[in-house]
Design a protein around this motif. Structure first.
Motif, mmCIF file in Angstrom:
data_model
loop_
_atom_site.group_PDB
_atom_site.id
_atom_site.type_symbol
_atom_site.label_atom_id
_atom_site.label_comp_id
_atom_site.label_asym_id
_atom_site.label_seq_id
_atom_site.Cartn_x
_atom_site.Cartn_y
_atom_site.Cartn_z
ATOM 1 N N PRO A 76 0.845 -1.205 0.000
ATOM 2 C CA PRO A 76 0.000 0.000 0.000
ATOM 3 C C PRO A 76 0.875 1.247 0.000
ATOM 4 C CG PRO A 76 0.002 -1.052 2.161
ATOM 5 C CD PRO A 76 0.746 -1.951 1.250
ATOM 6 N N VAL A 77 0.549 2.201 -0.871
ATOM 7 C CA VAL A 77 1.354 3.426 -0.940
ATOM 8 C C VAL A 77 0.505 4.694 -0.912
ATOM 9 C CG1 VAL A 77 3.387 2.443 -2.078
ATOM 10 C CG2 VAL A 77 1.461 3.186 -3.467
ATOM 11 N N THR A 78 -0.749 4.609 -1.347
ATOM 12 C CA THR A 78 -1.598 5.798 -1.407
ATOM 13 C C THR A 78 -2.603 5.776 -0.258
ATOM 14 O OG1 THR A 78 -3.265 4.727 -2.799
ATOM 15 C CG2 THR A 78 -1.401 5.799 -3.924
ATOM 16 N N TRP A 79 -3.206 6.936 -0.018
ATOM 17 C CA TRP A 79 -4.225 7.039 1.027
ATOM 18 C C TRP A 79 -5.393 6.068 0.789
ATOM 19 C CZ3 TRP A 79 -5.795 7.472 5.590
ATOM 20 C CH2 TRP A 79 -7.128 7.775 5.898
ATOM 21 N N ARG A 83 -6.652 3.303 3.436
ATOM 22 C CA ARG A 83 -8.041 3.395 3.902
ATOM 23 C C ARG A 83 -8.767 2.068 3.689
ATOM 24 N NH1 ARG A 83 -10.806 7.790 0.830
ATOM 25 N NH2 ARG A 83 -10.928 6.145 -0.733
ATOM 26 N N ALA A 84 -8.568 1.449 2.515
ATOM 27 C CA ALA A 84 -9.225 0.170 2.219
ATOM 28 C C ALA A 84 -8.754 -0.913 3.193
ATOM 29 C CB ALA A 84 -8.941 -0.241 0.779
ATOM 30 N N LEU A 85 -7.451 -0.971 3.434
ATOM 31 C CA LEU A 85 -6.923 -1.965 4.374
ATOM 32 C C LEU A 85 -7.411 -1.687 5.796
ATOM 33 C CD1 LEU A 85 -3.329 -2.306 2.931
ATOM 34 C CD2 LEU A 85 -5.021 -4.130 3.070
ATOM 35 N N PHE A 86 -7.551 -0.406 6.138
ATOM 36 C CA PHE A 86 -8.057 -0.034 7.462
ATOM 37 C C PHE A 86 -9.500 -0.527 7.635
ATOM 38 C CE2 PHE A 86 -10.296 2.998 10.239
ATOM 39 C CZ PHE A 86 -9.560 2.835 11.391
#
Length: 199
Positions: A76-79, A83-86
């Protein structure tokens, strides 16, 4: 050429055996989880916390080893990635929290059976959120699987007002677990298993 084919075939055969062994070992291990949670001396929340924390070093090690391969895994590199992983992590946390607490307020059999109703919520979520069509054959298969689960655990299942809170928490855990499964399905297009589990 035939020697190379034989080696590739042997390697695939070993990979299948290893995968089958991992699947059976994982299923047997997770089968003891509700009993071990019930026996835990530190309470439901602490038990869930330590289960995750103790696994974390191994998961992060798997992620780092994956990066040393010939094709590094996507990170993951972008917000939006984070956010999706969160959100997937929130679903996983909800599943663990509600399920561990449900075992405290109902029987192990009730909690196990009810949390295994997650496929119903997965089906509803796929249909309502992603407009996936659900075939009659799938519904029949889902019904057979749930009937099998009920037969396995049903003899120990007991309905009682004393267990209402625990049973309700187990159903909420099933809904969170369904959200986690739908999230993981989405993540699989972008990330490896080690990355998903680690994050």
């Amino acid at each position: 050429m035939s020697g190379v084919s034989a080696r590739i075939s042997l390697t695939r055969s070993n990979a299948v055996r290893l995968a089958l062994f991992a699947l059976i070992t994982g299923a047997a291990t997770i089968g003891f989880a509700p009993i071990l949670v019930r026996w835990s001396q530190v309470g439901p929340s602490a038990t869930a916390f330590w289960r995750v924390l103790l696994a974390l070093p191994l998961l992060w090690l798997m992620m780092s080893l994956e990066n040393q391969g010939p094709v590094p895994a996507r990170r993951p590199v972008t917000w939006p990635d984070y956010r999706a992983l969160f959100v997937g992590g929130i679903f996983f946390t909800g599943d663990l929290a509600f399920w561990h607490w449900s075992i405290n307020y109902t029987t192990v059999a009730n909690a196990t059976l009810l949390v295994n109703f997650a496929p119903i919520f997965v089906t509803l979520g796929s249909w309502l959120l992603f407009r996936h069509r659900v075939s009659r054959l799938f519904i029949a298969g889902l019904g057979i699987a749930l009937a099998g689960t009920t037969l396995l655990i049903g003899a120990s299942f007991s309905l009682s007002l004393n267990y209402f809170l625990g049973d309700f928490l187990a159903l909420i855990a099933a809904a969170f677990y369904a959200g986690y499964q739908l999230s993981v399905k989405h993540f699989r297009d972008s990330y490896s298993t080690a990355t998903i589990m680690g994050w």
